[in-house]
Design a protein around this motif. Structure first.
Motif, PDB file in Angstrom:
ATOM      1  N   TYR A 195       0.829  -1.202   0.000  1.00 40.01           N
ATOM      2  CA  TYR A 195       0.000   0.000   0.000  1.00 40.01           C
ATOM      3  C   TYR A 195       0.865   1.255   0.000  1.00 40.01           C
ATOM      4  O   TYR A 195       1.871   1.337   0.701  1.00 40.01           O
ATOM      5  CB  TYR A 195      -0.909   0.025   1.229  1.00 40.01           C
ATOM      6  CG  TYR A 195      -1.983  -1.045   1.217  1.00 40.01           C
ATOM      7  CD1 TYR A 195      -3.041  -0.974   0.329  1.00 40.01           C
ATOM      8  CD2 TYR A 195      -1.926  -2.109   2.108  1.00 40.01           C
ATOM      9  CE1 TYR A 195      -4.020  -1.946   0.321  1.00 40.01           C
ATOM     10  CE2 TYR A 195      -2.904  -3.088   2.105  1.00 40.01           C
ATOM     11  CZ  TYR A 195      -3.950  -3.004   1.202  1.00 40.01           C
ATOM     12  OH  TYR A 195      -4.911  -3.969   1.195  1.00 40.01           O
ATOM     13  N   PHE A 237      -3.023   5.052   1.300  1.00 37.71           N
ATOM     14  CA  PHE A 237      -3.811   4.009   1.944  1.00 37.71           C
ATOM     15  C   PHE A 237      -3.378   3.769   3.391  1.00 37.71           C
ATOM     16  O   PHE A 237      -4.208   3.453   4.233  1.00 37.71           O
ATOM     17  CB  PHE A 237      -3.696   2.700   1.162  1.00 37.71           C
ATOM     18  CG  PHE A 237      -4.554   2.668  -0.074  1.00 37.71           C
ATOM     19  CD1 PHE A 237      -5.813   2.111  -0.037  1.00 37.71           C
ATOM     20  CD2 PHE A 237      -4.100   3.202  -1.261  1.00 37.71           C
ATOM     21  CE1 PHE A 237      -6.612   2.081  -1.165  1.00 37.71           C
ATOM     22  CE2 PHE A 237      -4.883   3.180  -2.401  1.00 37.71           C
ATOM     23  CZ  PHE A 237      -6.149   2.622  -2.348  1.00 37.71           C
ATOM     24  N   SER A 257      -7.286   7.202   4.710  1.00 33.28           N
ATOM     25  CA  SER A 257      -6.762   6.017   4.040  1.00 33.28           C
ATOM     26  C   SER A 257      -7.761   4.874   4.087  1.00 33.28           C
ATOM     27  O   SER A 257      -7.950   4.159   3.110  1.00 33.28           O
ATOM     28  CB  SER A 257      -5.445   5.596   4.696  1.00 33.28           C
ATOM     29  OG  SER A 257      -4.506   6.643   4.669  1.00 33.28           O
ATOM     30  N   LYS A 265      -9.726   2.811   0.885  1.00 29.56           N
ATOM     31  CA  LYS A 265      -9.805   1.367   0.686  1.00 29.56           C
ATOM     32  C   LYS A 265     -11.244   0.945   0.440  1.00 29.56           C
ATOM     33  O   LYS A 265     -11.535   0.159  -0.473  1.00 29.56           O
ATOM     34  CB  LYS A 265      -9.253   0.629   1.908  1.00 29.56           C
ATOM     35  CG  LYS A 265      -7.753   0.743   2.102  1.00 29.56           C
ATOM     36  CD  LYS A 265      -7.318  -0.047   3.334  1.00 29.56           C
ATOM     37  CE  LYS A 265      -5.831   0.137   3.601  1.00 29.56           C
ATOM     38  NZ  LYS A 265      -5.391  -0.602   4.812  1.00 29.56           N
TER      39      LYS A 265
END
Length: 276
Positions: free
Chosen positions: A14, A18, A105, A109
């Motif tokens: 990531y 993220f 973040s 997702k």
């Protein structure tokens, strides 16, 4: 993906968008080109962080540069500041740091997963209404899920940074793959009306795929060449988008040619058309 989870604690690599991190604003004594920043400044930052994931953001004509890194400790932030002042004569008073929120973040997702799910469901409804047969839609969506999972595995194996381009890449692959599938399904539908009484469905599906094979290969090859050029000559953020996209194009071509038609045939045999 399991190996990555056991070794690093994360399934994918990531990016800072993220996992969160630290954003540092540095004002240099002169306007530095982005190429010089990548060659001279970024390597020093990587030594401090011990991480190669350093993002730079610069507005042309301004000497202020924003560096985004993993979360830095107080000592690392002080070291960062001293390196900028000693090596590049940056203004110490104008070096500021702030934390990239992990809440944002987490939302990104969720948005990434939601975007792919909504796109896939919309494809299912579109194919269903276009071909008036849910089996066409089910087989195409199964192929799309296959493509998404393969590209996801590619991200994990190659350890491509998963950032904001990840969402765009996945949606592009979904759209590109369904385009090739529709061409094959159109030919199957046309050939169903013209097939002879003694001709089997297996033969008809095979002929339909063969008739559209050259089109599928040439279209994918042309797109692949253009994306490969983006990867060869683009900046790092473009490369992070182009590399998995090339894998998705290859996988999408394979699934459209080898999976969708065969899967539709299997579904047609398991769930035959009811007589009106």
């Amino acid at each position: 993906m399991g190996i990555n989870k056991s070794k690093t604690g994360g399934i994918l690599n990531y990016s800072l968008e993220f996992v969160g991190g630290t954003s540092t604003n540095v004002t240099f004594n002169a306007d530095m080109p982005l190429g010089d920043i990548d060659a001279q400044v970024v390597p020093l930052i990587e030594e401090i962080t011990g991480d190669g994931n350093v993002q730079t953001q610069k507005i042309e004509g301004i000497s202020e540069v924003i560096f985004k890194t993993r979360s830095l400790t107080t000592q690392e932030r002080e070291t960062f500041k001293n390196v900028m002042v000693e090596n590049f004569e940056a203004d110490a008073e104008k070096i500021t740091t702030e934390t990239i929120s992990s809440t944002i973040s987490s939302e990104m997702k969720s948005d990434a997963i939601l975007a792919v799910v909504i796109a896939t469901l919309c494809m299912l409804v579109y194919i269903w209404f276009r071909f008036k047969d849910i089996r066409f839609g089910a087989s195409s969506v199964a192929a799309l899920i296959h493509d998404v999972l393969v590209v996801l595995a590619f991200y994990a194996i190659v350890k491509v940074s998963v950032g904001t381009t990840f969402i765009a890449c996945m949606l592009t692959i979904v759209g590109y793959s369904i385009n090739a599938t529709i061409v094959i399904f159109d030919r199957i539908r046309e050939n169903m009306h013209t097939m002879g009484k003694g001709e089997s469905l297996e033969t008809m599906v095979n002929e339909s795929i063969t008739q559209t094979l050259s089109r599928s290969i040439f279209t994918s090859r042309t797109t692949l060449v253009m994306v490969a050029a983006l990867y060869a000559f683009g900046v790092s953020s473009v490369k992070e988008f182009a590399l998995p996209l090339m894998a998705g194009i290859l996988c999408g071509t394979y699934s459209s040619v080898c999976i969708t038609g065969a899967l539709w045939l299997v579904l047609r045999k398991i769930f035959p058309q009811k007589a009106a």
